[in-house]
Design an enzyme around this catalytic site. Structure first.
Site, PDB file in Angstrom:
ATOM      1  N   TRP A 103       0.619  -1.285   0.221  1.00  9.62           N
ATOM      2  CA  TRP A 103       0.064  -0.035  -0.101  1.00  9.62           C
ATOM      3  C   TRP A 103       0.863   1.195  -0.147  1.00  9.62           C
ATOM      4  O   TRP A 103       0.481   2.288  -0.760  1.00  9.62           O
ATOM      5  CB  TRP A 103      -0.947   0.044   1.106  1.00  9.62           C
ATOM      6  N   ASP A 173      -1.545   7.105   6.580  1.00 11.77           N
ATOM      7  CA  ASP A 173      -2.748   5.964   6.034  1.00 11.77           C
ATOM      8  C   ASP A 173      -2.947   5.068   6.882  1.00 11.77           C
ATOM      9  O   ASP A 173      -2.160   4.235   7.392  1.00 11.77           O
ATOM     10  CB  ASP A 173      -2.275   5.365   4.603  1.00 11.77           C
ATOM     11  N   LYS A 197     -12.958  -1.563   6.963  1.00 10.09           N
ATOM     12  CA  LYS A 197     -12.174  -2.437   7.879  1.00 10.09           C
ATOM     13  C   LYS A 197     -12.341  -2.327   9.162  1.00 10.09           C
ATOM     14  O   LYS A 197     -12.703  -3.320   9.895  1.00 10.09           O
ATOM     15  CB  LYS A 197     -10.590  -2.254   7.733  1.00 10.09           C
TER      16      LYS A 197
END
Length: 362
Positions: A103, A173, A197
């Site tokens: 990511w 993030d 999530k």
């Protein structure tokens, strides 16, 4: 319900049964309005109350200072990979990154489209099985910001502590570990996270940003890609993902009822310990991928001796009601995602299955 799956999906991920049941009860008629939350105007006082209530509760639970704005945006965290450099990477400055895996790599690639980038630290030589030590991080003198990925879902690594960046803005993030443990928000200039999530369903992205960073976005940007557009309009410039925002509010109430973020962290540690113990006490039958000091509380990654045995593990686990244990297609192996809403009972069941599978296949 007795037929709920043991849901270890990496995202979209498990939601608490209590939250789903409340949403079910309110699905057709929300707050006596005679319509669903999905049917009503986002300009209505009822929805504005939902929007404001979710912001207020997030601020309270996460200890967000008053000079930070909370935005509910669309496009996922992946859109933030581009919006951040578009808004904050000014001429003559460099976007710095700690490269920790899949990511982080996506964020770096997007930033390169808009300006200069630099890798302040990386664990690529170790196959991204660890988070670089804070002492390894070298931030360029002309850095506009330092971007980190707090938790890498694919590799299963997580920061134990965040870097102190001084005058350089720290951007995080936190898509896969937001609200899983207490965080000093004031250490960051910006935090962003897809909700799917730990905070709710897909469709809404939370951005927590210091006011001074977004008071005046570049006028050359499209309206929807300017942070100041959304700040000035309280995230209601255009039609928002209203049902997703509503469910985020229910999730926040659930976290509050469970004792808050500190209680969530303890629960998450209890849950993951069950599975990490099953790995560590297997005599090498299971092999954890992440370095011990970088192990994630959200995504547990591990391998077996052969890919054939891993396929057998997945097949048998699915027959026993487990979902989502296959590792990401880019790295293979096995992965159990133990986000906030995954019950302790599911983790106990997985640990027991792992022990039984080992006995039958050693």
């Amino acid at each position: 319900m007795t037929n709920r799956a043991y849901n270890f999906n990496a995202g979209p991920a498990a939601l608490p049964l209590e939250v789903l049941q409340q949403a079910q009860e309110e699905f057709i008629d929300y707050a006596g309005a005679g319509m669903s939350i999905m049917e009503m105007s986002h300009r209505s006082s009822v929805f504005e109350g939902v929007n404001d209530g979710a912001q207020s509760l997030l601020r309270e639970l996460y200890g967000i200072p008053s000079h930070y704005k909370i935005l509910f945006l669309q496009g996922g965290a992946s859109t933030q990979f581009a919006m951040i450099p578009m808004n904050l990477l000014t001429a003559g400055k460099t976007a710095a990154f700690v490269h920790t895996g899949s990511w982080a790599d996506k964020a770096i690639k997007e930033a390169k489209l808009f300006g200069d980038t630099a890798i302040a630290a990386t664990s690529e030589a170790d196959r991204f099985n660890r988070i670089p030590q804070l002492s390894e991080i070298r931030v360029p003198d002309n850095a506009a910001y330092l971007h980190i990925t707090s938790n890498e879902t694919i590799e299963g690594t997580q920061y134990a502590a965040y870097p102190a960046t001084g005058d350089v803005t720290l951007i995080g993030d936190l898509s896969s570990d937001i609200l899983s443990r207490p965080v000093d928000v004031s250490q960051f200039g910006m935090i962003y996270a897809g909700a799917q999530k730990n905070l709710g369903p897909s469709g809404v992205t939370i951005v927590i940003v210091r006011e001074d960073l977004v008071e005046s976005s570049p006028k050359t940007l499209p309206t929807m890609l300017r942070y100041d557009t959304h700040v000035k309009n309280n995230s209601l410039y255009n039609t928002p993902p209203s049902f997703s925002v509503y469910l985020v509010g229910l999730m926040l109430k659930w976290v509050q009822a469970k004792g808050g973020v500190a209680a969530m962290e303890q629960l998450n540690r209890d849950k993951t310990k069950l599975i990490y113990d099953a790995i560590d006490q297997s005599g090498g039958f299971y092999r954890g991928f992440a370095d011990l000091g970088s192990r994630s509380l959200m995504n547990i990654t591990f391998r077996l001796g052969t890919e054939e045995l891993e396929k057998q593990f997945v097949k048998e686990s699915e027959q026993q009601g487990f979902v989502g244990l296959k590792g990401h297609r880019s790295v293979g192996g096995l992965r159990a995602s133990t986000y906030n809403a995954v019950p302790l009972e599911s983790c106990k069941a997985l640990a027991e299955f792992m022990a039984d599978f080992r006995k039958r296949n050693e």
